[in-house]
Design an enzyme around this catalytic site. Sequence first.
Site, short mmCIF file in Angstrom:
data_model
loop_
_atom_site.label_atom_id
_atom_site.label_comp_id
_atom_site.label_asym_id
_atom_site.label_seq_id
_atom_site.Cartn_x
_atom_site.Cartn_y
_atom_site.Cartn_z
N SER A 1 -12.84 3.89 4.11
CA SER A 1 -13.49 5.14 3.75
C SER A 1 -12.59 6.27 4.21
O SER A 1 -11.90 6.15 5.23
CB SER A 1 -14.86 5.28 4.41
OG SER A 1 -15.43 6.53 4.06
N ASN B 1 -19.87 3.29 9.02
CA ASN B 1 -19.38 1.91 8.84
C ASN B 1 -19.16 1.24 10.19
O ASN B 1 -19.49 0.06 10.37
CB ASN B 1 -18.09 1.92 8.03
CG ASN B 1 -18.30 2.25 6.57
OD1 ASN B 1 -19.43 2.29 6.07
ND2 ASN B 1 -17.21 2.49 5.85
N TYR C 1 0.82 -1.21 0.00
CA TYR C 1 0.00 0.00 0.00
C TYR C 1 0.86 1.27 0.00
O TYR C 1 0.37 2.34 -0.37
CB TYR C 1 -0.93 0.04 1.21
CG TYR C 1 -1.92 -1.09 1.30
CD1 TYR C 1 -2.09 -2.01 0.27
CD2 TYR C 1 -2.70 -1.25 2.44
CE1 TYR C 1 -3.00 -3.05 0.38
CE2 TYR C 1 -3.61 -2.28 2.56
CZ TYR C 1 -3.76 -3.18 1.52
OH TYR C 1 -4.65 -4.21 1.63
N ARG D 1 -18.84 8.72 6.87
CA ARG D 1 -18.97 7.31 6.47
C ARG D 1 -18.12 6.41 7.36
O ARG D 1 -18.50 5.25 7.60
CB ARG D 1 -18.60 7.15 5.00
CG ARG D 1 -19.67 7.68 4.06
CD ARG D 1 -19.46 7.18 2.65
NE ARG D 1 -18.25 7.71 2.06
CZ ARG D 1 -18.19 8.85 1.37
NH1 ARG D 1 -19.26 9.59 1.21
NH2 ARG D 1 -17.04 9.26 0.86
N LEU E 1 -17.64 -3.88 0.35
CA LEU E 1 -18.64 -3.05 -0.32
C LEU E 1 -18.50 -3.10 -1.83
O LEU E 1 -19.11 -2.31 -2.55
CB LEU E 1 -18.52 -1.59 0.17
CG LEU E 1 -18.64 -1.41 1.69
CD1 LEU E 1 -18.44 0.04 2.07
CD2 LEU E 1 -19.98 -1.93 2.19
#
Length: 283
Positions: free
Chosen positions: A240, A249, A53, A245, A198
């Site tokens: 997110s 979540n 990442y 959000r 999601l």
Amino acid sequence: MTTASRSTVRLASGVDMPRLGLGTWPMDDEEATRVVADAVTAGYRLVDTAFAYGNETGVGRGLRASGVDRAEVFVTSKFNRASHSIAGVAQAARDSLERLGLDYLDLLLIHWPNPAQDQYVHAWQGLVELRTQGLVRAIGVSNFKATHLDRIIDATGVAPDVNQVELSPYTPRPGIRDYASNHGAANHGIVIQAYSPLGQGNDLLAQPVVAQVAARTGCTPAQAVLAWVLGLPATVVAKSSDPQRLRENLAAADVQLSQADSAALAGLDRGEASAIDSDTTGH
């Protein structure tokens, strides 16, 4: 912060892992610093990152900026195929800890099996050894199929604490979930952790059945999907960057779906072929 949003699952190694956490792909260091700090302040107690990442430094900064004690946050990272050896795993762990600014990892995963390279058994042997040294509290894999899991368990007698896999109503992965429930030390089983719960983009959340379930349940579409995953049962990491959000979540842990609504979301299943094939994909 509710009891449900702080619920944990006991891993085979004896470590308690939060059932719902923050995913950080594809954040860069700057974004990860902001989002992780906000998420941990909001109540998240699991943060997931990886060497691939490129944001472990930012994740570490965010953890420190939150002001929450290190011992209260479960931190996961993963390493690439270049580290698939006993010595390589040890070096990968040290490098991740340096970037994160931490003394230990709660969970370290083989990111992909990369079967064409055929070194993931050595990577698993390295993880088993590393756990005994105390740099990692729990060990696991990501994107492993049953054939990959059979090999590492046969070679070491040790099952992973966690198998992190792509999992959503589009890709419910019943085969690998059934495998996990029947394997693991002390009958704890391998804990399945869903990523991309999601879906990719907004396609899943735009499905009419998702909106209908959310309306009947009194929650957002994302909360309905996350509640469905948690009810399989599975654990989950969801990404997110939006503060509202993030909180929505996290609150999905408190959402209870009816059996009919769970079945309706299960009807979105697109089959195993819709998931990423880890025999041909990986890094």
